[in-house]
Design a protein around this motif. Structure first.
Motif, PDB file in Angstrom:
ATOM      1  N   TYR A  39       2.302  24.699  -1.489  1.00 51.89           N
ATOM      2  CA  TYR A  39       2.172  23.283  -1.141  1.00 51.89           C
ATOM      3  C   TYR A  39       1.862  23.224   0.357  1.00 51.89           C
ATOM      4  O   TYR A  39       2.751  23.212   1.192  1.00 51.89           O
ATOM      5  CB  TYR A  39       3.464  22.516  -1.429  1.00 51.89           C
ATOM      6  N   ASN A  40       0.576  23.209   0.694  1.00 54.80           N
ATOM      7  CA  ASN A  40       0.151  23.309   2.092  1.00 54.80           C
ATOM      8  C   ASN A  40      -0.080  21.965   2.776  1.00 54.80           C
ATOM      9  O   ASN A  40      -0.130  21.900   3.998  1.00 54.80           O
ATOM     10  CB  ASN A  40      -1.102  24.174   2.188  1.00 54.80           C
ATOM     11  N   TRP A  41      -0.250  20.917   2.017  1.00 48.86           N
ATOM     12  CA  TRP A  41      -0.330  19.547   2.546  1.00 48.86           C
ATOM     13  C   TRP A  41       0.345  18.666   1.520  1.00 48.86           C
ATOM     14  O   TRP A  41      -0.015  18.682   0.336  1.00 48.86           O
ATOM     15  CB  TRP A  41      -1.782  19.114   2.745  1.00 48.86           C
ATOM     16  N   VAL A  42       1.347  17.916   1.945  1.00 46.08           N
ATOM     17  CA  VAL A  42       2.109  17.067   1.033  1.00 46.08           C
ATOM     18  C   VAL A  42       2.166  15.673   1.643  1.00 46.08           C
ATOM     19  O   VAL A  42       2.616  15.510   2.783  1.00 46.08           O
ATOM     20  CB  VAL A  42       3.547  17.597   0.832  1.00 46.08           C
ATOM     21  N   GLY A  43       1.679  14.681   0.900  1.00 43.37           N
ATOM     22  CA  GLY A  43       1.706  13.333   1.445  1.00 43.37           C
ATOM     23  C   GLY A  43       1.650  12.261   0.375  1.00 43.37           C
ATOM     24  O   GLY A  43       1.512  12.555  -0.813  1.00 43.37           O
ATOM     25  N   PHE A  44       1.774  11.040   0.852  1.00 41.44           N
ATOM     26  CA  PHE A  44       1.754   9.875  -0.025  1.00 41.44           C
ATOM     27  C   PHE A  44       0.629   8.944   0.370  1.00 41.44           C
ATOM     28  O   PHE A  44       0.325   8.777   1.553  1.00 41.44           O
ATOM     29  CB  PHE A  44       3.084   9.110   0.073  1.00 41.44           C
ATOM     30  N   TYR A  45       0.016   8.353  -0.637  1.00 37.80           N
ATOM     31  CA  TYR A  45      -0.921   7.258  -0.447  1.00 37.80           C
ATOM     32  C   TYR A  45      -0.362   6.069  -1.213  1.00 37.80           C
ATOM     33  O   TYR A  45       0.180   6.231  -2.310  1.00 37.80           O
ATOM     34  CB  TYR A  45      -2.311   7.602  -0.999  1.00 37.80           C
ATOM     35  N   PHE A  46      -0.516   4.869  -0.629  1.00 41.38           N
ATOM     36  CA  PHE A  46      -0.018   3.661  -1.271  1.00 41.38           C
ATOM     37  C   PHE A  46      -1.163   2.684  -1.508  1.00 41.38           C
ATOM     38  O   PHE A  46      -2.050   2.533  -0.672  1.00 41.38           O
ATOM     39  CB  PHE A  46       1.096   3.037  -0.432  1.00 41.38           C
ATOM     40  N   ALA A  47      -1.112   2.036  -2.668  1.00 35.46           N
ATOM     41  CA  ALA A  47      -2.207   1.178  -3.123  1.00 35.46           C
ATOM     42  C   ALA A  47      -2.112  -0.225  -2.551  1.00 35.46           C
ATOM     43  O   ALA A  47      -1.035  -0.810  -2.457  1.00 35.46           O
ATOM     44  CB  ALA A  47      -2.198   1.102  -4.644  1.00 35.46           C
ATOM     45  N   ASN A  48      -3.274  -0.741  -2.177  1.00 32.37           N
ATOM     46  CA  ASN A  48      -3.436  -2.159  -1.898  1.00 32.37           C
ATOM     47  C   ASN A  48      -4.360  -2.657  -3.007  1.00 32.37           C
ATOM     48  O   ASN A  48      -5.564  -2.389  -2.984  1.00 32.37           O
ATOM     49  CB  ASN A  48      -4.059  -2.404  -0.520  1.00 32.37           C
TER      50      ASN A  48
END
Length: 151
Positions: A39-48
């Motif tokens: 897991y080399n990049w772990v992030g969240f995206y949130f919807a509009n």
């Protein structure tokens, strides 16, 4: 660390009363990045949903220019529309892929639902080709269920 060992650690972060929601999300990103070698990049995206865009939330890993992603574009954008997990064993073989870095070889994206609505997703990039298994999917679904408790 195994996924079973990580589950109570994720729950522990969610329950910390002294942390903001974004701090909890960042701590989860750090935990996953530190505990799972691929897991080399772990992030969240949130919807509009009004603008049909995803917006970058807390993450751990290399900086990204992809702070806003239109629904349908790239792996994350496709998950925003499909509401289903998307595992990409080899990003080079994917037509609708937004390249973040030449080091990224594979990606997994799991949607985050609150009250049945897709409000975002966890996105993980790996520098390894085809490391993600069904076990990763089930674990990340667990993570998203825990995070949904924050909303």
């Amino acid at each position: 660390m195994t996924f079973q060992e990580l589950k109570p650690k994720v729950t522990e972060i969610i329950l910390k009363a002294n942390l903001s929601r974004d701090e909890k999300l960042l701590n989860i990103c750090q935990l996953l990045s530190d505990s799972i070698t691929y897991y080399n990049w772990v992030g969240f995206y949130f919807a509009n949903h009004d603008t049909k865009t995803l917006h970058l939330g807390p993450y751990v890993g290399a900086e990204t220019d992809h702070t806003i992603i239109p629904f349908g574009k790239g792996i994350c954008g496709q998950v925003a529309e499909s509401n289903t997990n998307f595992v990409v064993p080899d990003v080079a073989a994917q037509d609708n892929y937004i390249a973040c870095s030449f080091t990224v070889k594979s990606e997994i994206v799991v949607p985050l639902f609150v009250d049945g609505k897709n409000i975002g997703q966890i996105d993980i990039d790996s520098h390894v080709i085809d490391p993600f298994t069904e076990e990763d999917e089930r674990f990340l679904e667990f993570v998203c269920v825990e995070i949904a408790k924050l909303y």
